[in-house]
Design a protein around this motif. Structure first.
Motif, PDB file in Angstrom:
ATOM      1  N   LYS A  90      31.363  42.606  42.428  1.00 49.90           N
ATOM      2  CA  LYS A  90      32.762  42.322  42.118  1.00 49.90           C
ATOM      3  C   LYS A  90      32.863  41.982  40.636  1.00 49.90           C
ATOM      4  O   LYS A  90      32.038  41.228  40.109  1.00 49.90           O
ATOM      5  CB  LYS A  90      33.284  41.134  42.936  1.00 49.90           C
ATOM      6  CG  LYS A  90      33.131  41.282  44.449  1.00 49.90           C
ATOM      7  CD  LYS A  90      34.125  42.268  45.033  1.00 49.90           C
ATOM      8  CE  LYS A  90      34.038  42.286  46.561  1.00 49.90           C
ATOM      9  NZ  LYS A  90      35.019  43.240  47.150  1.00 49.90           N
ATOM     10  N   SER A 116      33.413  50.955  40.781  1.00 48.64           N
ATOM     11  CA  SER A 116      34.191  50.975  42.021  1.00 48.64           C
ATOM     12  C   SER A 116      33.904  52.228  42.828  1.00 48.64           C
ATOM     13  O   SER A 116      33.847  52.193  44.065  1.00 48.64           O
ATOM     14  CB  SER A 116      35.686  50.860  41.705  1.00 48.64           C
ATOM     15  OG  SER A 116      35.979  49.618  41.079  1.00 48.64           O
ATOM     16  N   GLU A 121      33.725  46.692  43.373  1.00 44.15           N
ATOM     17  CA  GLU A 121      35.155  46.498  43.138  1.00 44.15           C
ATOM     18  C   GLU A 121      35.298  45.774  41.809  1.00 44.15           C
ATOM     19  O   GLU A 121      34.984  44.587  41.695  1.00 44.15           O
ATOM     20  CB  GLU A 121      35.797  45.691  44.259  1.00 44.15           C
ATOM     21  CG  GLU A 121      37.315  45.597  44.124  1.00 44.15           C
ATOM     22  CD  GLU A 121      37.968  44.825  45.250  1.00 44.15           C
ATOM     23  OE1 GLU A 121      39.197  44.924  45.421  1.00 44.15           O
ATOM     24  OE2 GLU A 121      37.242  44.087  45.966  1.00 44.15           O
ATOM     25  N   ARG A 208      35.326  32.843  41.594  1.00 47.53           N
ATOM     26  CA  ARG A 208      36.148  32.915  42.800  1.00 47.53           C
ATOM     27  C   ARG A 208      37.568  32.391  42.542  1.00 47.53           C
ATOM     28  O   ARG A 208      38.530  32.908  43.119  1.00 47.53           O
ATOM     29  CB  ARG A 208      35.463  32.134  43.935  1.00 47.53           C
ATOM     30  CG  ARG A 208      34.216  32.818  44.461  1.00 47.53           C
ATOM     31  CD  ARG A 208      33.395  31.927  45.384  1.00 47.53           C
ATOM     32  NE  ARG A 208      32.203  32.615  45.861  1.00 47.53           N
ATOM     33  CZ  ARG A 208      32.151  33.359  46.964  1.00 47.53           C
ATOM     34  NH1 ARG A 208      33.224  33.472  47.741  1.00 47.53           N
ATOM     35  NH2 ARG A 208      31.032  33.960  47.313  1.00 47.53           N
ATOM     36  N   TRP A 211      39.322  35.251  40.912  1.00 51.81           N
ATOM     37  CA  TRP A 211      39.460  36.402  41.813  1.00 51.81           C
ATOM     38  C   TRP A 211      40.582  36.171  42.838  1.00 51.81           C
ATOM     39  O   TRP A 211      41.349  37.095  43.135  1.00 51.81           O
ATOM     40  CB  TRP A 211      38.135  36.646  42.523  1.00 51.81           C
ATOM     41  CG  TRP A 211      38.120  37.872  43.404  1.00 51.81           C
ATOM     42  CD1 TRP A 211      38.446  37.932  44.727  1.00 51.81           C
ATOM     43  CD2 TRP A 211      37.759  39.205  43.012  1.00 51.81           C
ATOM     44  NE1 TRP A 211      38.307  39.215  45.188  1.00 51.81           N
ATOM     45  CE2 TRP A 211      37.884  40.021  44.164  1.00 51.81           C
ATOM     46  CE3 TRP A 211      37.336  39.783  41.825  1.00 51.81           C
ATOM     47  CZ2 TRP A 211      37.607  41.386  44.146  1.00 51.81           C
ATOM     48  CZ3 TRP A 211      37.064  41.142  41.801  1.00 51.81           C
ATOM     49  CH2 TRP A 211      37.196  41.925  42.949  1.00 51.81           C
ATOM     50  N   THR A 212      40.665  34.979  43.369  1.00 49.37           N
ATOM     51  CA  THR A 212      41.605  34.696  44.458  1.00 49.37           C
ATOM     52  C   THR A 212      42.961  34.195  43.963  1.00 49.37           C
ATOM     53  O   THR A 212      43.840  33.915  44.781  1.00 49.37           O
ATOM     54  CB  THR A 212      41.014  33.655  45.427  1.00 49.37           C
ATOM     55  OG1 THR A 212      40.712  32.451  44.705  1.00 49.37           O
ATOM     56  CG2 THR A 212      39.738  34.177  46.072  1.00 49.37           C
ATOM     57  N   ASP A 234      43.259  50.132  41.994  1.00 51.13           N
ATOM     58  CA  ASP A 234      43.148  48.968  42.876  1.00 51.13           C
ATOM     59  C   ASP A 234      43.840  47.793  42.210  1.00 51.13           C
ATOM     60  O   ASP A 234      43.420  47.322  41.146  1.00 51.13           O
ATOM     61  CB  ASP A 234      41.668  48.661  43.117  1.00 51.13           C
ATOM     62  CG  ASP A 234      41.457  47.545  44.140  1.00 51.13           C
ATOM     63  OD1 ASP A 234      42.458  46.983  44.616  1.00 51.13           O
ATOM     64  OD2 ASP A 234      40.289  47.257  44.452  1.00 51.13           O
ATOM     65  N   ARG A 236      44.853  45.002  44.215  1.00 47.27           N
ATOM     66  CA  ARG A 236      44.753  43.849  45.111  1.00 47.27           C
ATOM     67  C   ARG A 236      43.275  43.538  45.373  1.00 47.27           C
ATOM     68  O   ARG A 236      42.578  44.350  45.977  1.00 47.27           O
ATOM     69  CB  ARG A 236      45.468  44.132  46.434  1.00 47.27           C
ATOM     70  CG  ARG A 236      46.973  44.284  46.290  1.00 47.27           C
ATOM     71  CD  ARG A 236      47.630  44.490  47.650  1.00 47.27           C
ATOM     72  NE  ARG A 236      49.073  44.616  47.518  1.00 47.27           N
ATOM     73  CZ  ARG A 236      49.928  43.596  47.458  1.00 47.27           C
ATOM     74  NH1 ARG A 236      49.456  42.367  47.520  1.00 47.27           N
ATOM     75  NH2 ARG A 236      51.227  43.800  47.337  1.00 47.27           N
ATOM     76  N   PRO A 237      42.817  42.385  44.927  1.00 46.91           N
ATOM     77  CA  PRO A 237      41.415  42.030  45.184  1.00 46.91           C
ATOM     78  C   PRO A 237      41.133  41.917  46.677  1.00 46.91           C
ATOM     79  O   PRO A 237      41.913  41.297  47.419  1.00 46.91           O
ATOM     80  CB  PRO A 237      41.263  40.671  44.495  1.00 46.91           C
ATOM     81  CG  PRO A 237      42.409  40.586  43.537  1.00 46.91           C
ATOM     82  CD  PRO A 237      43.521  41.368  44.138  1.00 46.91           C
ATOM     83  N   ASP A 238      40.050  42.538  47.118  1.00 52.02           N
ATOM     84  CA  ASP A 238      39.618  42.373  48.504  1.00 52.02           C
ATOM     85  C   ASP A 238      39.021  40.975  48.695  1.00 52.02           C
ATOM     86  O   ASP A 238      38.605  40.328  47.722  1.00 52.02           O
ATOM     87  CB  ASP A 238      38.567  43.431  48.858  1.00 52.02           C
ATOM     88  CG  ASP A 238      39.155  44.832  48.924  1.00 52.02           C
ATOM     89  OD1 ASP A 238      40.397  44.945  49.034  1.00 52.02           O
ATOM     90  OD2 ASP A 238      38.377  45.801  48.847  1.00 52.02           O
ATOM     91  N   PRO A 239      38.949  40.501  49.936  1.00 52.44           N
ATOM     92  CA  PRO A 239      38.346  39.177  50.174  1.00 52.44           C
ATOM     93  C   PRO A 239      36.883  39.141  49.724  1.00 52.44           C
ATOM     94  O   PRO A 239      36.148  40.138  49.836  1.00 52.44           O
ATOM     95  CB  PRO A 239      38.467  39.004  51.687  1.00 52.44           C
ATOM     96  CG  PRO A 239      39.580  39.920  52.096  1.00 52.44           C
ATOM     97  CD  PRO A 239      39.503  41.096  51.166  1.00 52.44           C
ATOM     98  N   LEU A 240      36.481  38.009  49.228  1.00 49.87           N
ATOM     99  CA  LEU A 240      35.085  37.788  48.845  1.00 49.87           C
ATOM    100  C   LEU A 240      34.287  37.303  50.046  1.00 49.87           C
ATOM    101  O   LEU A 240      34.826  36.665  50.956  1.00 49.87           O
ATOM    102  CB  LEU A 240      34.999  36.750  47.728  1.00 49.87           C
ATOM    103  CG  LEU A 240      35.583  37.137  46.373  1.00 49.87           C
ATOM    104  CD1 LEU A 240      35.550  35.927  45.440  1.00 49.87           C
ATOM    105  CD2 LEU A 240      34.822  38.301  45.759  1.00 49.87           C
TER     106      LEU A 240
END
Length: 529
Positions: A90, A116, A121, A208, A211-212, A234, A236-240
């Motif tokens: 990430k 990516s 990502e 984090r 990222w969130t 992309d 929208r950050p995917d969940p970590l």
């Protein structure tokens, strides 16, 4: 030595929302001087990651084709191959201004897309104050089955062109475009920290939090947003994955993670009023300085920053300030060059008025006489407190862009005389003194193993030695370069004085564009960080 004498307390950090600990104990910090050393270590550490391990990184600029060793891999290859092995990769890279403005929008986008496409990502992050940037340079590597192997890298070195230089300072074969005075392959001086122990968890938390953060990635750039939507980027950050527990203690170093985030709207979820622990951390350390402040910095701008040093110099008659800066700005041009010059001219003049005999500013060259671009951001105070980071000594880095620095206090006392140079009872500490000595040995052409350190330990002797070496080299040039070149790579910094009519327009441009203020209004009015 009570840590709170040097480190910020929780109250002084003034950001209770963040999950970053006040400081971390039981760590091991290792300076990696020059990009070649850092890149070589990074390749080994990333290659050791396996499926399910984590590779998180942030950067200001990332060039996908930058070779990390002379025979590769490139940055894109290293990270893409990790993702293909099942490593969770990430990244957050600043979106950047356009390449036509000498920035790196296309390069950052290319690195994002390359990694990516391999299963990672990597997002382009424009959650900054208008005109600002994400300037943090961080790589966090977590081994889920072996936390003792976790490591993080933080400091001044981007994953991009021009950074892969070494102590010989011949420059990176893959250069960035700079002022012509640095030649086709600009020599480059820089420092990164490799850290192990619980602080890796703190740096993991830093990533984090960014990222969130729910703020849209390009909220300040509607044109970029539209272009990204059309490209299918992309956004929208995917969940970590779940954050692992902190690595176990492994060394004698106490580390405080210092950051800059500006006051922005919408607010950062992890720093609602911004964060200025970089500025506050330096301020606390400089207030405790008694004998020697040593800086390496790309800019050394800003009256506000210089005023901190000037007050310390006036209050402490035995205190010396030694700074190593670039000989020339990194840009040319009648419009771009003067604002780059006027800020440092103003800052140095303020310090020199406070203590004209105790301010010593040098620039660096290689043995061929070519100037070396100083990009390092290092500070050592009285051989006790040391910091390495992404932040420069200017108002932009202390208030406006995102920055990251690691301040280090070592439990290990250095037993070489003077054992307590500041006389406050703190004692010289091994990490801080060794970092300063490693840098000075290179700059002075001294034995890299420390055999010639005798006159570099006591602050007064050290200042005399470094000044004498720089003066001797300058005299050799002034005398027509007759005879053997004296040892050393430092020369007294002699900035060009701008005429009044150039200063008249360059100073407001410098303060508004080059060195803006990202503090909340109340902090600006109060003159506090």
């Amino acid at each position: 030595m009570p840590l709170q004498d040097w480190f910020l307390t929780a109250e002084e950090r003034a950001n209770p929302v963040s999950g970053i600990p006040v400081w971390s104990t039981g760590n091991l910090a290792e300076p990696l001087i020059h990009g070649a050393a850092y890149f070589d270590r990074l390749v080994d550490e990333v290659a050791a990651l396996g499926a399910g391990d984590h590779l998180f990184f942030t950067d200001w600029r990332g060039d996908p084709d930058q070779r990390l060793r002379s025979d590769g891999p490139t940055v894109a290859q290293l990270f893409a191959q990790a993702a293909q092995r099942g490593v969770v990769v990430k990244g957050l890279i600043w979106r950047s201004h356009l390449d036509v403005l000498a920035y790196s929008e296309a390069e950052n986008r290319d690195l994002s897309e390359a990694v990516s496409a391999a299963g990672g990502e990597v997002l382009l992050d424009q959650r900054v104050r208008r005109g600002g940037s994400h300037h943090q340079k961080l790589v966090v590597l977590r081994h889920l089955g072996a936390p003792e192997r976790d490591v993080a890298f933080a400091g001044g070195i981007d994953l991009c062109h021009s950074r892969r230089d070494d102590a010989a300072h011949h420059g990176d074969p893959q250069p960035v475009q700079m002022s012509q005075r640095y030649g086709p392959n600009p020599p480059w001086h820089d420092v990164q920290l490799a850290v192990r122990g619980p602080v890796v968890g703190a740096l993991d938390t830093l990533f984090r939090e960014r990222w969130t953060d729910p703020m849209p990635l390009d909220s300040e750039n509607p044109v970029a947003y539209l272009r990204d939507r059309l490209r299918g980027s992309d956004l929208r950050p995917d969940p970590l994955p779940t954050q692992p527990p902190d690595p176990p203690p492994c060394g004698p170093h106490q580390i405080q993670v210092l950051r800059t985030y500006p006051a922005v709207r919408p607010r950062y979820s992890f720093a609602p009023d911004g964060e200025r622990t970089v500025a506050r951390g330096y301020t606390k350390a400089v207030h405790r300085a008694r004998r020697l402040i040593y800086l390496e910095d790309q800019y050394l701008w800003s009256a506000e920053v210089a005023d901190l040093f000037a007050h310390a110099l006036r209050d402490n008659p035995d205190l010396h300030l030694v700074a190593v800066v670039p000989r020339h700005p990194d840009v040319d041009g009648r419009l771009a060059l003067p604002p780059n010059m006027v800020g440092r001219e103003q800052a140095l003049a303020l310090c020199e008025r406070a203590a004209p005999d105790r301010v010593h500013v040098f620039d660096v060259e290689n043995h061929a006489g070519n100037p070396v671009y100083v990009h390092a951001k290092v500070c050592v105070v009285d051989d006790v407190w040391a910091s390495v980071g992404s932040d420069n000594f200017n108002r932009r880095s202390w208030t406006h862009d995102s920055e990251l620095s690691c301040a280090v206090l070592d439990d290990t006392r250095d037993q070489r005389e003077p054992v307590d140079p500041a006389g406050l009872g703190d004692g010289a500490r091994a990490f801080a003194r060794d970092l300063r000595l490693r840098l000075w040995r290179e700059h002075l052409d001294r034995d890299p193993d420390g055999a010639d350190d005798a006159d570099l330990l006591d602050p007064a002797d050290a200042v005399a030695a470094i000044t004498a070496a720089a003066d001797a080299l300058q005299r050799w040039y002034d005398d027509g370069q007759v005879g053997e070149r004296p040892p050393g790579r430092l020369r007294p910094h002699r900035p060009e004085r701008l005429p009044w009519y150039t200063r008249a327009w360059a100073l407001p441009v410098y303060r508004l564009v080059y060195d803006p203020d990202g503090r909340p209004l109340r902090a600006r009015l109060a003159g506090t960080w």
